[in-house]
Design an enzyme around this catalytic site. Structure first.
Site, PDB file in Angstrom:
ATOM      1  N   HIS A 217     -14.530  -3.313  10.454  1.00 23.96           N
ATOM      2  CA  HIS A 217     -13.088  -3.090  10.374  1.00 23.96           C
ATOM      3  C   HIS A 217     -12.404  -3.227  11.733  1.00 23.96           C
ATOM      4  O   HIS A 217     -11.915  -2.267  12.319  1.00 23.96           O
ATOM      5  CB  HIS A 217     -12.782  -1.719   9.766  1.00 23.96           C
ATOM      6  CG  HIS A 217     -13.281  -1.547   8.379  1.00 23.96           C
ATOM      7  ND1 HIS A 217     -12.994  -0.434   7.609  1.00 23.96           N
ATOM      8  CD2 HIS A 217     -14.053  -2.346   7.589  1.00 23.96           C
ATOM      9  CE1 HIS A 217     -13.578  -0.545   6.429  1.00 23.96           C
ATOM     10  NE2 HIS A 217     -14.228  -1.709   6.392  1.00 23.96           N
TER      11      HIS A 217
ATOM     12  N   GLU B  70      -4.403  -4.198  -0.611  1.00 28.51           N
ATOM     13  CA  GLU B  70      -2.945  -4.053  -0.651  1.00 28.51           C
ATOM     14  C   GLU B  70      -2.234  -5.182   0.080  1.00 28.51           C
ATOM     15  O   GLU B  70      -2.703  -5.670   1.105  1.00 28.51           O
ATOM     16  CB  GLU B  70      -2.516  -2.739   0.009  1.00 28.51           C
ATOM     17  CG  GLU B  70      -2.985  -1.488  -0.667  1.00 28.51           C
ATOM     18  CD  GLU B  70      -2.475  -0.230   0.013  1.00 28.51           C
ATOM     19  OE1 GLU B  70      -2.792   0.868  -0.475  1.00 28.51           O
ATOM     20  OE2 GLU B  70      -1.751  -0.333   1.044  1.00 28.51           O
TER      21      GLU B  70
ATOM     22  N   TYR C 226       1.551   3.905   5.793  1.00 33.17           N
ATOM     23  CA  TYR C 226       1.110   3.196   4.594  1.00 33.17           C
ATOM     24  C   TYR C 226      -0.004   3.921   3.843  1.00 33.17           C
ATOM     25  O   TYR C 226      -0.561   3.380   2.888  1.00 33.17           O
ATOM     26  CB  TYR C 226       0.750   1.754   4.945  1.00 33.17           C
ATOM     27  CG  TYR C 226       2.011   0.990   5.286  1.00 33.17           C
ATOM     28  CD1 TYR C 226       2.735   0.338   4.308  1.00 33.17           C
ATOM     29  CD2 TYR C 226       2.532   1.013   6.581  1.00 33.17           C
ATOM     30  CE1 TYR C 226       3.930  -0.297   4.597  1.00 33.17           C
ATOM     31  CE2 TYR C 226       3.733   0.387   6.885  1.00 33.17           C
ATOM     32  CZ  TYR C 226       4.428  -0.265   5.884  1.00 33.17           C
ATOM     33  OH  TYR C 226       5.639  -0.877   6.181  1.00 33.17           O
TER      34      TYR C 226
END
Length: 380
Positions: A152, A246, A256
């Site tokens: 990530h 998303e 978010y």
């Protein structure tokens, strides 16, 4: 812009392994497209950007910057680039050209920087030599909060009309709770000036340090970014866990939600949270369950494909619903629909960009990498 130019799932069938184009078929609209390979033999291609002369720069995750000259891949990597921490999802990532590239020849590169116990996403800029053989005067302009994981990193780069640079980041996987902490850059989108300084109008500019760079927070792993220079709309997509990918409209200072809200679950099926919405946390424009594993995104501004101008195109990798190109039909900035393209070809796509010829170019996501051009069949 209605979905009247849908492409049937059966529209593409791969030819024999001769490097030729896929075979087009007419759809109900009369439009047919085919994938034409323009470069092969890349290792995990990750980011692409076109130079003003039509040549293309492309990163290989393994830590190389390559160039396609006149449609041919130069066998020699561009020299002068930094050493990356290459492990699992780490390596060379996204690219961007300076808005004044034709005057200053500055190229921006995101990559994972080690060591193993304290690595993060770095951004450097360097001056591409006139013969495009090397980067000179390379300097680091940004380094994220560090972690001891190899997952990530985010890594997409996008300049805005005001000359500031957006850098997308990830949460480092084990650091997901830090996505809600604006004092670091885990799970954030950051905004910096082209020299790495902090824009005075950033939401947290007064905080100082890395916190001052934070533009939005509550993200998991942002691997797609696209900007509409006419409207100022900034779009980003991110990987959810198991489900819950998303697409978001990014606005400064907005939360978010990750991991306080999500439409996904842990990979072992356990619950992360029971909430899919909370006050003060933005809802996605689109969410995908099961996951499509999105990566790369382009806002199409050309006119080569009838009915597609102004739409978003997202590469989908090896998720449960991946290995395709996803078209998001936008009308006045709102999602009017979506469709899956190229699904029968069974190819995972890492990046998608628009070329100077008005056509879309797709980079595959796996070790044996290919860059394709999305052509319209003659007579369509």
């Amino acid at each position: 812009m209605a979905l009247r130019f849908a492409l049937a799932a059966s529209a593409l069938a791969l030819t024999a392994c001769n490097g030729g184009a896929t075979t087009p078929e007419a759809t109900s609209s009369g439009v047919a497209v085919a994938l034409t390979p323009v470069a092969e033999g890349l290792e995990f291609p990750w980011g692409m950007v076109f130079l003003p002369n039509g040549d293309m720069l492309v990163t290989e995750r393994e830590g190389r910057l390559r160039i396609l000259r006149d449609g041919a891949l130069d066998p020699t990597p561009i020299a002068g680039t930094p050493e990356a921490y290459v492990a699992r999802q780490g390596g060379y990532l996204g690219l961007a050209l300076d808005p004044a590239f034709e005057e200053n020849r500055l190229v921006y590169l995101a990559y994972s920087k080690g060591p193993a116990d304290a690595n993060g996403t770095a951004v450097v800029r360097g001056r591409l030599s006139e013969d495009a053989a090397r980067l000179d005067d390379v300097e680091e302009i940004f380094l994220s909060s560090t972690r001891d994981t190899t997952l990530h990193y985010g890594g997409r780069l996008q300049f805005l009309s005001d000359g500031t640079l957006i850098v997308t980041l990830g949460d480092g996987f084990r650091y997901m709770q830090e996505a809600q902490n604006v004092e670091n850059t885990h799970g954030k989108i950051v905004r910096i000036n082209s020299d790495g300084s902090v824009p005075a109008d950033n939401p947290n500019a007064a905080a100082g340090g890395l916190a001052a760079t934070v533009y939005s927070h509550g993200h998991r792993n942002v691997q797609g970014i696209a900007y509409d220079a006419e409207t100022g709309a900034l779009y980003a997509h991110e990987h959810g866990p198991k489900g819950g990918d998303e697409l978001n409209l990014i606005e400064p200072g907005v939360n978010y939600g990750w991991p306080s809200i999500t439409y996904g679950v842990n990979y072992d099926g356990t619950i992360i949270t029971n909430d899919t919405e909370r006050e003060g946390m933005a809802q996605p424009m689109v969410q995908w369950v099961p996951s499509i594993a999105p990566s790369g995104m382009a806002l199409y501004t050309g006119e080569a494909y009838p009915g597609w101008t102004g739409d978003l195109f997202i590469g989908a990798m090896n998720g449960p619903r991946g290995q395709k190109l996803v078209r998001i039909d936008l009308e006045d900035g709102a999602v009017a629909g979506q469709e899956d393209l190229l699904a029968d070809a069974g190819i995972a796509y890492r990046d998608v960009v628009q070329g100077p010829d008005g056509l879309l170019y797709l980079a595959t996501a796996d070790l044996d990498g290919t860059i394709y051009r999305l052509d319209i069949a003659p007579g369509s």
